[in-house]
Design a protein around this motif. Structure first.
Motif, PDB file in Angstrom:
ATOM      1  N   ASP A  42       0.849  -1.189   0.000  1.00  0.00           N
ATOM      2  CA  ASP A  42       0.000   0.000   0.000  1.00  0.00           C
ATOM      3  C   ASP A  42       0.885   1.239   0.000  1.00  0.00           C
ATOM      4  O   ASP A  42       2.029   1.204   0.463  1.00  0.00           O
ATOM      5  CB  ASP A  42      -0.872   0.016   1.262  1.00  0.00           C
ATOM      6  CG  ASP A  42      -2.048  -0.944   1.145  1.00  0.00           C
ATOM      7  OD1 ASP A  42      -2.518  -1.146   0.014  1.00  0.00           O
ATOM      8  OD2 ASP A  42      -2.467  -1.488   2.177  1.00  0.00           O
TER       9      ASP A  42
ATOM     10  N   HIS B 206      -1.607   3.270  -5.208  1.00  0.00           N
ATOM     11  CA  HIS B 206      -1.944   4.701  -5.188  1.00  0.00           C
ATOM     12  C   HIS B 206      -2.587   5.060  -3.844  1.00  0.00           C
ATOM     13  O   HIS B 206      -3.124   4.184  -3.170  1.00  0.00           O
ATOM     14  CB  HIS B 206      -2.931   5.009  -6.309  1.00  0.00           C
ATOM     15  CG  HIS B 206      -2.294   4.964  -7.666  1.00  0.00           C
ATOM     16  ND1 HIS B 206      -1.799   6.077  -8.290  1.00  0.00           N
ATOM     17  CD2 HIS B 206      -2.041   3.922  -8.491  1.00  0.00           C
ATOM     18  CE1 HIS B 206      -1.276   5.732  -9.455  1.00  0.00           C
ATOM     19  NE2 HIS B 206      -1.416   4.429  -9.606  1.00  0.00           N
TER      20      HIS B 206
ATOM     21  N   TYR C 109      -5.394   5.901  -1.344  1.00  0.00           N
ATOM     22  CA  TYR C 109      -6.820   5.546  -1.424  1.00  0.00           C
ATOM     23  C   TYR C 109      -7.705   6.788  -1.512  1.00  0.00           C
ATOM     24  O   TYR C 109      -8.779   6.765  -2.065  1.00  0.00           O
ATOM     25  CB  TYR C 109      -7.227   4.751  -0.182  1.00  0.00           C
ATOM     26  CG  TYR C 109      -6.804   3.303  -0.229  1.00  0.00           C
ATOM     27  CD1 TYR C 109      -7.159   2.487  -1.295  1.00  0.00           C
ATOM     28  CD2 TYR C 109      -6.063   2.751   0.806  1.00  0.00           C
ATOM     29  CE1 TYR C 109      -6.769   1.161  -1.331  1.00  0.00           C
ATOM     30  CE2 TYR C 109      -5.668   1.429   0.771  1.00  0.00           C
ATOM     31  CZ  TYR C 109      -6.023   0.637  -0.301  1.00  0.00           C
ATOM     32  OH  TYR C 109      -5.631  -0.669  -0.334  1.00  0.00           O
ATOM     33  N   SER C 110      -7.250   7.863  -0.895  1.00  0.00           N
ATOM     34  CA  SER C 110      -8.124   9.030  -0.784  1.00  0.00           C
ATOM     35  C   SER C 110      -7.282  10.308  -0.878  1.00  0.00           C
ATOM     36  O   SER C 110      -6.053  10.268  -0.788  1.00  0.00           O
ATOM     37  CB  SER C 110      -8.821   9.005   0.573  1.00  0.00           C
ATOM     38  OG  SER C 110      -7.838   9.041   1.592  1.00  0.00           O
TER      39      SER C 110
ATOM     40  N   GLU D  19      -5.279  10.713   2.227  1.00  0.00           N
ATOM     41  CA  GLU D  19      -4.026   9.953   2.264  1.00  0.00           C
ATOM     42  C   GLU D  19      -2.964  10.630   1.402  1.00  0.00           C
ATOM     43  O   GLU D  19      -1.782  10.641   1.744  1.00  0.00           O
ATOM     44  CB  GLU D  19      -4.294   8.531   1.770  1.00  0.00           C
ATOM     45  CG  GLU D  19      -3.171   7.574   2.096  1.00  0.00           C
ATOM     46  CD  GLU D  19      -3.529   6.139   1.755  1.00  0.00           C
ATOM     47  OE1 GLU D  19      -4.630   5.695   2.120  1.00  0.00           O
ATOM     48  OE2 GLU D  19      -2.719   5.473   1.099  1.00  0.00           O
TER      49      GLU D  19
ATOM     50  N   TYR E  65      -4.514   3.747  10.459  1.00  0.00           N
ATOM     51  CA  TYR E  65      -4.593   2.614   9.527  1.00  0.00           C
ATOM     52  C   TYR E  65      -4.404   1.286  10.260  1.00  0.00           C
ATOM     53  O   TYR E  65      -3.793   0.360   9.745  1.00  0.00           O
ATOM     54  CB  TYR E  65      -3.523   2.763   8.446  1.00  0.00           C
ATOM     55  CG  TYR E  65      -3.695   4.007   7.596  1.00  0.00           C
ATOM     56  CD1 TYR E  65      -4.612   4.035   6.548  1.00  0.00           C
ATOM     57  CD2 TYR E  65      -2.966   5.153   7.855  1.00  0.00           C
ATOM     58  CE1 TYR E  65      -4.794   5.178   5.788  1.00  0.00           C
ATOM     59  CE2 TYR E  65      -3.138   6.306   7.103  1.00  0.00           C
ATOM     60  CZ  TYR E  65      -4.047   6.315   6.069  1.00  0.00           C
ATOM     61  OH  TYR E  65      -4.228   7.440   5.322  1.00  0.00           O
TER      62      TYR E  65
ATOM     63  N   SER F 249      -4.961  -2.150   8.665  1.00  0.00           N
ATOM     64  CA  SER F 249      -4.321  -2.460   7.384  1.00  0.00           C
ATOM     65  C   SER F 249      -2.832  -2.757   7.578  1.00  0.00           C
ATOM     66  O   SER F 249      -2.272  -2.527   8.652  1.00  0.00           O
ATOM     67  CB  SER F 249      -4.460  -1.269   6.439  1.00  0.00           C
ATOM     68  OG  SER F 249      -3.582  -0.251   6.844  1.00  0.00           O
TER      69      SER F 249
END
Lengths: 101, 741
Positions: free
Chosen positions: B460, B581, B583-584, B587, B627, B630
């Motif tokens: 990620d 990439h 996510y938002s 981020e 996070y 994750s």
């Protein structure tokens, strides 16, 4: 009834794909990606009435739209690709299966 | 004017340098000059047979550097200037690969020799001067990678009467004067040599297993197509590659009732199980083919499954080792052994041949023709129906001469070795960018050690990039002592990273550590319990001397060179990872706070309680919390937590004073979600960070007097790693720690 074998082939890259046959939605899938090893993303079959069939392909995320008419009789194979030039949606219509390798 | 009785030199017999090989007599000058020159001496008795060469000049030559007495340089040289084989087009190129030779001599075992590949080069437009008894080839050398001074090469290949050409002398001259000379003996008429192993599934184990097609069998063919029998070997022989197919075949039992079709992962697993060459160091010129029943997509007639999952492959590096054909595909319904009785049977055999050659072509790193902007290429790598769609019905087979196109032949014969050899560059990757020297070195021969990079394939955005470096003893019957300091900080391992923009950089650690070697004995692979022949270490590459190395989404290639102790150099596989990439937008914005030197140093130091790095620590604690479900959160928490188990001292008024006490409660709170995630996610790449995290937590629990809970966490770790196939020595070491508490 005839069988329409539809293959999403080259140029799909995480696309939302909608396919309509005679204005009826027969396929909707997001994140469609071409497997470059085969030049194939998805393959499926739908039953359609014999005779001329209107086939529409929409890629809403890219604002792309393509349509063609297919003479459906027994089994017909339709290859759909997204051409980088344009970009545009291209069709290959064949009475023989495509085959990938 | 030359005295007619004077003996003519060899070059004077070749007035057209790039022309055909001259006959034995001096050519007649045109136009006839005036006055008419004296008639040259005609040798008597006639010597037309002198220097009558046996076979072509084209082919492969290899030999050592001869310029220096103790030199270890070695050259693999490919000459492609005259027809080497029937129906084999000449590409008018010369190319080669440079190696370094290594030898280990140990009492009681045969000499261990291996070559470490360093780089490849090509001459795109060689000037060829033929003489009666030699050919001279000159040109400018283009290296595929790295920065070099302008270099020219002069290759002279002599021959005697009724002998093959060779040896070749190759002299490389750099601008500024550096010269290297190699003396290379002729090895083969082909440019590459490949070993192929073919297995077959029991359900389709009936002849024909392999294709054999006469080019005249099907009536749809080009009018000038030479008649010949084509097999896999012969098709590749014409392409310039000598393929040897192993006569031994494993029959794979695919009779399980529920098993109907093959997936890429199952094909890869079958290759790992049945390919006799799967072990040992890669890359190498070996390939595995499987004749199987049906693929999970029935319209697929064959697949080179050993590529990234994103391309439709199995997603396990190293790549391009194996492929499969599916005998139950409708293409092969009419397939019969021997001479076909009708056109349908001929069609099926022709497609059988096409599919075998096509799939093996993918393993040479060929994309399909249209993916290379050559949709009208008459090549094994095109699809007939795609070509016909552009050029008319049956146009492909009416025009196809059963060959690869010129660009493909140049790649296969003369391409950068890493991008051609099986297990080299990942499929479809163009590893042709500028790189530091040695960045792309590779092993050939029997290196005593395998050096492997592994990690998860996908990270990620913001996730710390940790890789596993593993060394393994490959020598039968002999334990090997190695320096087990695999961190680049010690200088024994050098890591190269190719970024998404293609630029190759060397990873530079913040610290350079000096010390004595951490010698470890790796037991021989043939007698050890699984695991005792290898040693792994997790290495973090996120941050180094020049900042963050993985701060952009995209595909990165990583490889490393293990230099170990003494005169040893073993390169790793090429490992591909992808950074996702954000996510938002949130981020994406966080990236601005994350990619700072304070955060990078905390990642590098595994957390710090220095006031100078406090802001970075706060960002990382916030990321770990935000996070926590994750792998980003888990990895960050695991990374920084161990620093909280230790006190922190600072120099104040000339003396070291404790400014922070251990905070084991905070460690447990910070890493609670992380340990749960590592337990739940069944990824092999999480094994090492999971174990490290549990050890950190056990230290915290011990400090808090929670020995029972600490033992429980170790027992859970041991059970889960056991389920994930961890080796017994690892499990034993955890048990021993558990017992010691």
């Amino acid at each position: 009834m005839a069988t329409l074998n539809i293959a999403l082939q080259e140029g799909f890259d995480g696309d939302l794909v909608l396919i309509k046959v005679n204005d009826l939605e027969v396929f909707r899938k997001d994140d469609v990606k071409t497997k470059r090893l085969l030049d194939l993303a998805e393959e499926f079959e739908r039953q359609v009435p014999d005779g001329p069939v209107k086939l529409e392909v929409l890629l809403p995320k890219r604002n792309l739209h393509g349509k063609t008419e297919v003479q459906a009789l027994q089994k017909i194979y339709v290859g759909i690709s997204v051409s980088v030039s344009g970009p545009s949606i291209d069709f290959i219509i064949s009475q023989k299966p495509f085959g990938y390798a | 004017m030359k005295d007619p009785n004077e003996i003519y030199s060899e070059t004077e017999l070749t007035p057209i340098p790039d022309g055909p090989i001259p006959g034995p007599f001096p050519p007649f000058p045109e136009p006839i000059p005036l006055p008419i020159p004296p008639i040259p001496r005609i040798p008597w008795p006639p010597d037309w047979w002198r220097c009558f060469r046996r076979g072509p000049v084209s082919g492969r030559y290899e030999g050592p550097l001869t310029t220096l007495a103790k030199a270890t340089g070695f050259l693999d040289l490919r000459i492609d200037v005259d027809p080497g084989y029937a129906n084999s087009p000449v590409m008018n190129r010369i190319s080669g690969d440079f190696y370094q030779l290594f030898r280990i001599s140990l009492p009681g075992i045969p000499l261990i020799e291996w070559k470490t590949y360093t780089e490849s080069w090509i001459v795109d437009a060689p000037k060829v001067v033929w003489s009666r008894c030699q050919v001279e080839i000159t040109g400018i050398v283009r290296f595929w990678k790295g920065t070099h001074p302008e270099t020219s090469v002069r290759v002279v290949i002599p021959w005697s009467t009724f002998t093959p050409a060779g040896p070749a002398e190759a002299i490389f001259t750099e601008t500024g004067g550096g010269t290297r000379t190699f003396s290379c003996i002729r090895k083969s008429d082909s440019f590459r040599d490949l070993q192929m192993e073919i297995d077959v599934c029991a359900s389709v184990n009936a002849e024909p297993i392999l294709p054999a097609y006469d080019t005249t069998w099907h009536s749809t063919r080009p009018s000038g197509l030479p008649q010949r029998g084509l097999t896999i070997n012969e098709s590749y022989r014409e392409a310039g590659v000598s393929v040897t197919i192993s006569p031994d075949r494993t029959i794979i039992d695919d009779s399980a009732a529920e098993f109907t079709t093959w997936s890429p992962a199952e094909l890869h697993d079958a290759m790992e199980t049945h390919f006799s060459q799967i072990g040992g160091g890669w890359p190498k010129w070996n390939m595995w083919g499987l004749l199987a029943g049906t693929y999970e997509i029935p319209s697929v007639g064959g697949i080179m499954f050993d590529a990234a999952a994103a391309y439709g492959g199995a997603g396990e590096a190293p790549e391009r080792q194996g492929f499969a054909l599916f005998r139950n595909h409708s293409w092969f319904n009419n397939l019969v052994a021997g001479t076909p009785a009708n056109q349908d049977q001929a069609w099926a055999m022709r497609h059988f041949l096409y599919t075998w050659v096509h799939e093996a072509g993918h393993a040479f790193n060929f994309l399909h023709s249209w993916n290379k902007n050559r949709p009208d290429a008459l090549s094994w790598m095109n699809y007939d129906w795609r070509y016909d769609n552009r050029n008319g019905a049956d146009s492909f087979w009416s025009s196809f001469f059963f060959r690869f196109d010129d660009e493909e032949l140049i790649h296969m014969r003369h391409g950068d070795r890493a991008s051609v050899i099986m297990g080299g560059d990942p499929w479809a990757s163009g590893g042709h960018m500028e790189a530091p020297s040695a960045a792309m070195s590779m092993t050939e021969g029997n290196a005593p050690i395998e050096f492997l990079i592994r990690s998860q394939e996908y990270f990620d955005f913001l996730e710390p990039v940790d890789i596993e470096l593993r060394i393994r003893n490959l020598i039968d019957g002999l334990p090997l002592t190695v320096d087990a300091r695999l961190s680049p900080e010690f200088g024994g391992v050098v890591v190269y990273i190719q970024r998404p923009d293609g630029k190759v950089i060397q990873y530079s650690p913040i610290f350079c550590k000096l010390g004595i070697a951490d010698s470890k004995i790796l037991k021989p692979k043939d007698v050890s319990v699984q695991g005792e022949d290898r040693y792994s270490e997790q290495v973090s590459l996120s941050y180094g001397k020049f900042g963050f190395y993985f701060d952009r989404p995209g595909v990165y290639l990583i490889r490393a060179i293990y230099q170990g102790t003494g005169d040893l150099m073993v390169p790793s596989n090429v490992h591909r990872i992808r950074i996702g990439h954000p996510y938002s937008k949130e981020e994406d914005r966080l990236a601005q706070d994350f990619f700072t030197s304070a955060v990078g140093m905390n990642l590098y130091l595994q957390g710090s309680r220095s006031p100078h790095l406090q802001k970075g620590m706060e960002v990382l604690e916030s990321v770990a919390d935000r996070y926590k479900g994750s792998s980003v959160g888990a990895k960050v928490a695991a990374r920084i937590s161990s620093s909280l188990n230790r006190p922190f001292f600072r120099l104040k008024d000339g003396t070291m004073k404790k400014v922070a006490s251990p905070d084991p409660k905070k460690v447990l709170a910070l890493t609670d979600s992380a340990v749960k995630l590592f337990e739940k996610e069944k990824k092999r790449s999480f094994n090492i960070p999971y174990r490290k995290l549990v050890e950190t937590r056990v230290a915290s629990r011990t400090a808090l007097g929670q020995k029972a809970e600490a033992k429980k966490e170790l027992a859970t770790l041991r059970r889960i790693l056991g389920q994930r196939g961890a080796n017994q020595p690892v499990l034993d070491s955890i048990k021993s720690y558990e017992d010691s508490l």
